[in-house]
Every structure is written in C-alpha cells, then in structure tokens.
Design an enzyme around this catalytic site. Structure first.
Site, PDB file in Angstrom:
ATOM      1  N   HIS A  82       0.841  -1.197   0.000  1.00 33.78           N
ATOM      2  CA  HIS A  82       0.000   0.000   0.000  1.00 33.78           C
ATOM      3  C   HIS A  82       0.873   1.243   0.000  1.00 33.78           C
ATOM      4  O   HIS A  82       1.827   1.348   0.775  1.00 33.78           O
ATOM      5  CB  HIS A  82      -0.897   0.019   1.243  1.00 33.78           C
ATOM      6  CG  HIS A  82      -1.745   1.245   1.302  1.00 33.78           C
ATOM      7  ND1 HIS A  82      -2.899   1.377   0.570  1.00 33.78           N
ATOM      8  CD2 HIS A  82      -1.581   2.411   1.964  1.00 33.78           C
ATOM      9  CE1 HIS A  82      -3.411   2.570   0.783  1.00 33.78           C
ATOM     10  NE2 HIS A  82      -2.636   3.224   1.626  1.00 33.78           N
ATOM     11  N   ASP A 161     -15.212   3.749   7.638  1.00 36.22           N
ATOM     12  CA  ASP A 161     -14.131   4.643   7.213  1.00 36.22           C
ATOM     13  C   ASP A 161     -14.661   5.693   6.239  1.00 36.22           C
ATOM     14  O   ASP A 161     -14.310   6.866   6.317  1.00 36.22           O
ATOM     15  CB  ASP A 161     -12.978   3.847   6.588  1.00 36.22           C
ATOM     16  CG  ASP A 161     -11.960   4.796   5.980  1.00 36.22           C
ATOM     17  OD1 ASP A 161     -11.404   5.609   6.730  1.00 36.22           O
ATOM     18  OD2 ASP A 161     -11.754   4.756   4.754  1.00 36.22           O
ATOM     19  N   ARG A 168     -14.350  13.942   8.441  1.00 33.76           N
ATOM     20  CA  ARG A 168     -13.024  14.538   8.680  1.00 33.76           C
ATOM     21  C   ARG A 168     -12.714  15.602   7.636  1.00 33.76           C
ATOM     22  O   ARG A 168     -12.150  16.653   7.940  1.00 33.76           O
ATOM     23  CB  ARG A 168     -11.937  13.438   8.628  1.00 33.76           C
ATOM     24  CG  ARG A 168     -11.938  12.538   9.863  1.00 33.76           C
ATOM     25  CD  ARG A 168     -11.104  11.291   9.611  1.00 33.76           C
ATOM     26  NE  ARG A 168      -9.725  11.602   9.313  1.00 33.76           N
ATOM     27  CZ  ARG A 168      -8.910  10.816   8.590  1.00 33.76           C
ATOM     28  NH1 ARG A 168      -9.347   9.673   8.097  1.00 33.76           N
ATOM     29  NH2 ARG A 168      -7.673  11.174   8.376  1.00 33.76           N
ATOM     30  N   SER A 183      -7.687   4.683   9.290  1.00 35.25           N
ATOM     31  CA  SER A 183      -8.437   4.725   8.029  1.00 35.25           C
ATOM     32  C   SER A 183      -7.773   3.807   6.989  1.00 35.25           C
ATOM     33  O   SER A 183      -8.430   2.952   6.373  1.00 35.25           O
ATOM     34  CB  SER A 183      -8.480   6.179   7.542  1.00 35.25           C
ATOM     35  OG  SER A 183      -8.807   6.258   6.195  1.00 35.25           O
ATOM     36  N   LYS A 187      -9.012  -0.614   5.848  1.00 34.04           N
ATOM     37  CA  LYS A 187      -9.265  -1.134   4.495  1.00 34.04           C
ATOM     38  C   LYS A 187      -8.274  -2.246   4.155  1.00 34.04           C
ATOM     39  O   LYS A 187      -8.633  -3.244   3.531  1.00 34.04           O
ATOM     40  CB  LYS A 187      -9.180   0.015   3.485  1.00 34.04           C
ATOM     41  CG  LYS A 187     -10.345   1.000   3.646  1.00 34.04           C
ATOM     42  CD  LYS A 187     -10.200   2.259   2.820  1.00 34.04           C
ATOM     43  CE  LYS A 187      -9.148   3.181   3.358  1.00 34.04           C
ATOM     44  NZ  LYS A 187      -9.244   4.587   3.024  1.00 34.04           N
TER      45      LYS A 187
HETATM   46  N1  URA Z   1      -5.743   7.652   2.915  1.00 31.31           N
HETATM   47  C1  URA Z   1      -6.762   7.062   3.561  1.00 31.31           C
HETATM   48  O1  URA Z   1      -7.279   6.039   3.117  1.00 31.31           O
HETATM   49  N2  URA Z   1      -7.214   7.629   4.695  1.00 31.31           N
HETATM   50  C2  URA Z   1      -6.687   8.751   5.231  1.00 31.31           C
HETATM   51  O2  URA Z   1      -7.136   9.208   6.268  1.00 31.31           O
HETATM   52  C3  URA Z   1      -5.627   9.348   4.546  1.00 31.31           C
HETATM   53  C4  URA Z   1      -5.161   8.762   3.377  1.00 31.31           C
END
Ligand code: URA
Length: 436
Positions: A82, A161, A168, A183, A187
């Site tokens: 990632h 999320d 946010r 966050s 995932k």
């Molecule tokens: N990428 C994400 O998936 N979440 C965040 O909060 C920042 C970057």
C-alpha cells in the site's frame, strides 16, 4: 455508556476502552450518534491523540463495519502493498505482476485518485475492457489462476471509514496520525492479505511532508498490523519530486509497460520497485534464508527476463483488458489530446521538480479529481524528458503536457514554470529514506 461522556473523556486526554470505541462506531452507522457529536469526538482525537491500543481498536471496529475478505483458501501467504499516495506513483502496476511472476500471490484492492494524488483504479481504467469492479469470488479465482488481482474497493469495504473520512474532510480533522493510520489499515485488514508492505511517502507531494511525521505514521500502521496479527514492513520513500517520467493515468500505464518491456527504466522508479519487491518477497512463502543481494537478483531477473511483463499481460487479460492495446503502449504516445512542449529557458542542471506543484499541473490539465464526484481525463498529463539531476541546454524540451482543451493546457503551462528549477548544481538524494 453515552457519547457525551466518551467525548468528555477524550477531551481530557484519557484512553477510550474497546467497548466505547465499538459503541461509537456502531452508533455512528446506525444514526444514534449524530454527525455533530462524531465531529466533536474527531476533533478531541485530533488534539489529544490515541495510543496504539485505542488506534488498533478503532481500526478493527472500522474493519468489522463491512465485509472482511477471507483469503485462507489460497493456502499461501498473500502479500499486499500500500502506498500512502503520491504524484506519478505507478509502482503498484509494476509490482503486483512482478511478484506474481515469482510465485507470490498478490491481492490488491485499490482506490481512485483524489486531489494531487493519483489512484491505481483510474490508471487501469485507461486500458480498454479492463474491469476492476469484480465480485469476491472472481477476486479469489484470479489470485488462484493468475496470481495477481487488482479490484476497486467494494462499497461495503470498511463503510465506517467512508463515513468518518467524509466528516473529517469537512471538519479540519484529516491530519491526525491515529485517524489516518486507522483509516488506511481498516481497508487493508478488510481486504484479507496476511502480510503488508507499506510505502509511506514523505515530501511535498505527500500527506506527510517531513520525515518525523512519516515515521510516526509508519510506526502507527505497523503497530496496528502487528496487534491485528499481520506481518508488516514500512518503507519511507521520498516524494519531493514526481516518481518516474510520467504523471497522468494513461501516461503512467504506458510508463509501467515500457518499464516492464525494458524500453525505458527511470532509475528512481527502478530503485523503489526493487526495494518494495524485496520487502514483499521477504514476507512471502518463497523466501528462504538468503541475503538481500540474492533477493534483489531474483527481482531484477524477473524484470530483465521479461517474466514480469508476461505476467502483467496475463493480469490485464485476466480482468478483461485489451493486451493488444497494452503492447501498443511500448511505442509513442497516441492520444487525441493537444500538447505543449515546455522548454528550458536557460542551460544548467535540473535541481528540483516540485511534486506538489506537478500534482497541481496535472489537476489543471484534467488528469486529477478536484472532488470525489469530478470527471477526469484519463489521457491528460505530463511526460518528462528531463528529470532532477539532468543537464539541459537552453531550448531543450523538459516536459510535454497533454490536455483535452486549450484552456486546460494554458492552465498547466502557467504552473509548470514554477515547478521546475534549473541551477548550477543539485544535491542527489536516495528515494529510499528508511525501512522500518
Ligand atoms: N488515505 C486514507 O485512506 N485515509 C486517510 O485518512 C488518509 C489517506
């Protein structure tokens, strides 16, 4: 338990229990906890932070808010990579097939681009026929048959999320390490891989602009992964200049193809690909006691032998993409867009190409999304003929810009001059900053 007490508790900087965190996430999704209460809690988290245990509990509660993929049927360690997002970052396109060509199963769920940061799914969309909208069954089948899959995150992947991120975004609470780490990791954990290599970008074109904050984010994500029973390594990499020669969806796919076909290999792109693959290989079942140099040789051989490119084509055709189109990318750019050649106004060495500003050029040209709903031009973008450290004579082409309209091209032209500096000298920096 009630949400006002939970907000008060965090406001005083106290640790929230796992029950309180789960209660909050469930209440938010059911509508029992209102957006204004969640916003207050998010601000308290931003200001007072969360420790590793709380951050992990929050991540797990978000992961469990939707589907969690079970990949145990693969029977091998499934590895994921990632990137926290950057400008010109096409490494996923190269790394997935490369690792699969070495027998390491790769299960990837990717996102779309937002702001100056590109997204792998948009890049893959530029290949006619490519389908990233696949079912869990197809996802698993492709890992088993092809060895690599890249799907768009499905709607039910960590829905908490999505909800939290939207709040946010409008409450000034994006830049909190526990919130970013939870966050991203919610995932990652929901998409089922056993081992994760994180590419944490650091520099003007990244979320984290300085080393200390990139390291803190990397440590927070590693700690979540470990507490959740996954193996995880983070590589902190430089994002002060765009990665490679191309920025823009189709143009980046073309660069990835040319890289794998051995036509053109930007040295910084080559270096980061080899380092990330090395870390992924070391977390996989293929790894036996061997030196880092030996692992690097295996990876370099997958590129030079054409094995990785062959697997790339299998990956594209496995998801319905046109392999003839892929092969056509080995040669000249072939788009309907109009173009502009940006030339050096003096001779010297290119001392910097600011990644953030190039992200803005790319947005102005139409290659990026200003907001989640915005349409993008998959064929817009920039190709650099010269990169940082290259000498230029006055009048040499530094970059070519592509856009669908004269207005967009003009907007890109106005910005590119600010992005590139030509001087008498430059200082070289390694793209790999740290491995944690
Ligand atoms: N990428 C994400 O998936 N979440 C965040 O909060 C920042 C970057």
């Amino acid at each position: 338990m009630n949400i006002v007490e939970i907000i008060e508790k965090k406001k005083k900087g106290n640790e929230l229990t796992s029950e309180e965190i789960r209660y909050t996430i469930e209440g938010m999704l059911s509508g029992n906890i209102k957006d204004y209460q969640m916003s207050a809690l998010l601000m308290a988290i931003c200001l007072k932070g969360m420790n590793a245990k709380e951050t992990t509990e929050l991540t797990l509660a978000m992961r469990d808010s939707g589907d969690v993929l079970d990949l145990s049927c693969i029977g091998k360690t499934v590895v994921d990579k990632h990137s926290t997002g950057g400008v010109g970052d096409k490494t996923t396109l190269i790394i997935g097939p490369l690792m699969a060509s070495l027998g390491v199963p790769i299960a990837k769920m990717s996102g779309r681009g937002l702001g100056i940061t590109g997204g792998t799914i948009d890049k893959l969309d530029s290949i006619p026929g490519f389908n990233s909208d696949i079912s869990d069954e197809e996802f698993i089948d492709l890992i088993k048959t092809v060895g690599v899959v890249d799907a768009a995150q499905n709607k039910n992947l960590a829905p908490a999320d999505k909800y939290l991120y939207a709040l946010r975004d409008v409450t000034g609470t994006v830049d909190s390490i526990p919130l970013i780490a939870s966050s991203i990791m919610s995932k990652k954990l929901a998409s089922g891989a056993d081992a994760i290599v994180l590419d944490v970008k650091c520099g003007t074109g990244a979320f984290m602009t300085v080393y200390q904050s990139a390291k803190a984010l990397a440590e927070a994500m590693i700690s979540i992964a470990k507490l959740a029973g996954k193996t995880c390594v983070a590589v902190i990499t430089d994002m002060n200049q765009p990665l490679g020669y191309a920025v823009g969806n189709y143009l980046e796919v073309r660069e990835a193809v040319r890289f794998l076909a051995g036509k053109e290999q930007n040295p910084r792109l080559y270096r980061i690909v080899v380092e990330l693959c090395k870390q992924m290989y070391k977390l996989s079942d293929m790894y036996t006691e061997m030196s880092d140099d030996e692992v690097e040789e295996i990876i370099k051989d997958a590129i030079s032998s054409g094995k990785a490119y062959k697997k790339f084509k299998e990956f594209i055709s496995g998801q319905g993409g046109d392999v003839g189109f892929v092969e056509s990318l080995e040669s000249a750019v072939d788009v309907d867009n109009i173009s502009y050649e940006y030339r050096a106004s003096k001779s010297g060495v290119i001392s910097s190409i600011d990644a953030e500003l190039i992200g803005r050029v790319s947005l102005a040209l139409g290659a990026g999304r200003v907001n989640k709903e915005a349409e993008i031009d998959l064929y817009a973008g920039i190709i650099f003929d010269k990169v940082v450290g290259d000498f230029v004579n006055e009048g040499d082409v530094i970059a070519t810009l592509y856009a669908a309209s004269g207005g967009k091209l003009e907007a890109g032209k106005a910005l590119i001059e600010e992005s590139v500096s030509v001087s008498d000298s430059f200082s070289d920096s390694d793209i790999i900053i740290d491995v944690l």
